[in-house]
Design an enzyme around this catalytic site. Structure first.
Site, short mmCIF file in Angstrom:
data_model
loop_
_atom_site.label_atom_id
_atom_site.label_comp_id
_atom_site.label_asym_id
_atom_site.label_seq_id
_atom_site.Cartn_x
_atom_site.Cartn_y
_atom_site.Cartn_z
N GLU A 1 -6.67 5.02 7.87
CA GLU A 1 -6.44 6.43 7.50
C GLU A 1 -7.67 7.03 6.82
OE1 GLU A 1 -2.75 5.66 5.46
OE2 GLU A 1 -1.85 5.17 7.40
N HIS B 1 -9.44 1.33 5.19
CA HIS B 1 -8.14 1.59 5.83
C HIS B 1 -8.33 2.59 6.97
CE1 HIS B 1 -4.01 2.75 6.53
NE2 HIS B 1 -3.67 1.63 5.91
N SER C 1 3.83 -1.81 10.41
CA SER C 1 5.28 -1.89 10.63
C SER C 1 5.88 -3.24 10.23
CB SER C 1 5.63 -1.52 12.08
OG SER C 1 5.22 -0.19 12.36
N GLU D 1 -5.08 -4.62 10.81
CA GLU D 1 -4.06 -3.58 10.97
C GLU D 1 -4.32 -2.80 12.26
OE1 GLU D 1 -2.12 -2.41 6.97
OE2 GLU D 1 -3.83 -1.11 7.29
N ASN E 1 0.86 -1.18 0.00
CA ASN E 1 0.00 0.00 0.00
C ASN E 1 0.90 1.24 0.00
OD1 ASN E 1 -1.81 2.05 0.45
ND2 ASN E 1 -2.37 1.41 2.53
N GLY F 1 2.84 2.59 10.82
CA GLY F 1 3.82 3.68 10.68
C GLY F 1 4.55 4.02 11.96
#
Ligand code: 13P
Length: 264
Positions: A106, A104, A220, A174, A12, A180
């Site tokens: 985000e 997602h 990560s 996730e 991604n 991140g």
């Protein structure tokens, strides 16, 4: 990882790499994997560039017969019409996308997407023959309040109730706190939640569907930790952000079957 489920490594790229950079990156990745004698039947690789790169990568993948599937990072719940800025699943299918990421964290945060919206996007993906990669995951606060599985299971349940057992879909666990941050979940943590998600699939769509559906871990993931995730029974691949933007790191990650893991 159960052998009947073909591992999937999904990159991604988020909002990184314009179409010229995407072409250069994908050519280099193809060369790196060819040099390493990567066997596509062992591990499926899918790339998720920004929308503006899709046509360029479609052309490159076809021209050079590169062993990559193409996917988009989002789609509209609508098929066409007055929805400025949105992208239809029909257009993604026309660019030979196989996959589309939905839900997602985000997008849940930046665009206030709800579980119902994500369910509608998953249905829209299926309407156009795209396989949704349904993202679920808890925040650090959720983890403290409810433990790891409750929020991801609740999020997935809403989506599964809108799909049928005949629909192809992939689930990506996730944890938001791992994205991140450099702070990946442990392989055992990822496996425990993946097991709970598989049980959810089993209770909504039956045990056969649960057995064949792939569940990815994301957050990560890098070349140094992929093999330990892949050694766990319920983890069938990874949704990779930062590490998918570096050719040598991502190509090494894809070749995880060659890695030796001490905790497998
Ligand atoms: P990182 O691999 O950069 O933690 O991102 C994970 C992710 O959000 C993939 O969708």
């Amino acid at each position: 990882m159960a052998t009947m489920r073909r591992p999937l490594i999904a990159g991604n790229w988020k909002m990184n790499l314009d179409h010229l950079q995407a072409i250069a990156f994908t050519q280099k990745l193809g060369w790196a994997l060819k040099d390493a004698k990567y066997i596509a039947s062992d591990v499926e690789v899918a790339l998720f560039p920004p929308f503006t790169d899709l046509r360029s990568l479609q052309t490159l993948i076809n021209a050079d017969s590169l062993p990559f599937e193409l996917g988009a990072q989002d789609l509209s719940v609508h098929d066409d019409g007055a929805h400025t800025g949105d992208v239809s699943g029909a257009f993604l299918k026309a660019l030979e996308c196989s996959y589309v990421i939905v839900g997602h964290s985000e997008r849940r945060a930046d665009h206030h997407e709800t579980d119902d919206t994500i369910a509608a996007k998953s249905v829209a993906a299926r309407r156009h023959g795209l396989t949704p990669i349904v993202c679920v995951g808890e925040t650090a606060e959720d983890l403290e309040l409810h433990g790891a599985s409750k929020v991801p299971v609740d999020q997935l349940t809403v989506v599964l109730n809108s799909l049928s057992k005949d629909d192809d879909y992939v689930v990506a666990y996730e944890p938001v706190w791992a994205i991140g941050s450099g702070q990946a979940a442990t392989a055992d943590q990822a496996n425990d939640v993946a097991r709970a998600l598989r049980e959810t699939i089993s209770s909504v769509h039956g045990p056969d569907k649960a057995e064949t559906t792939r569940i990815l871990y994301g957050g990560s993931v890098k070349a140094a930790n992929i093999a330990s995730f892949m050694s766990r029974e319920h983890v069938d691949g990874a949704l990779v952000g930062g590490a998918s933007l570096d050719v040598s790191e991502f190509s090494s990650l894809i070749q995880f079957p060659k890695h030796v893991t001490l905790d497998s």
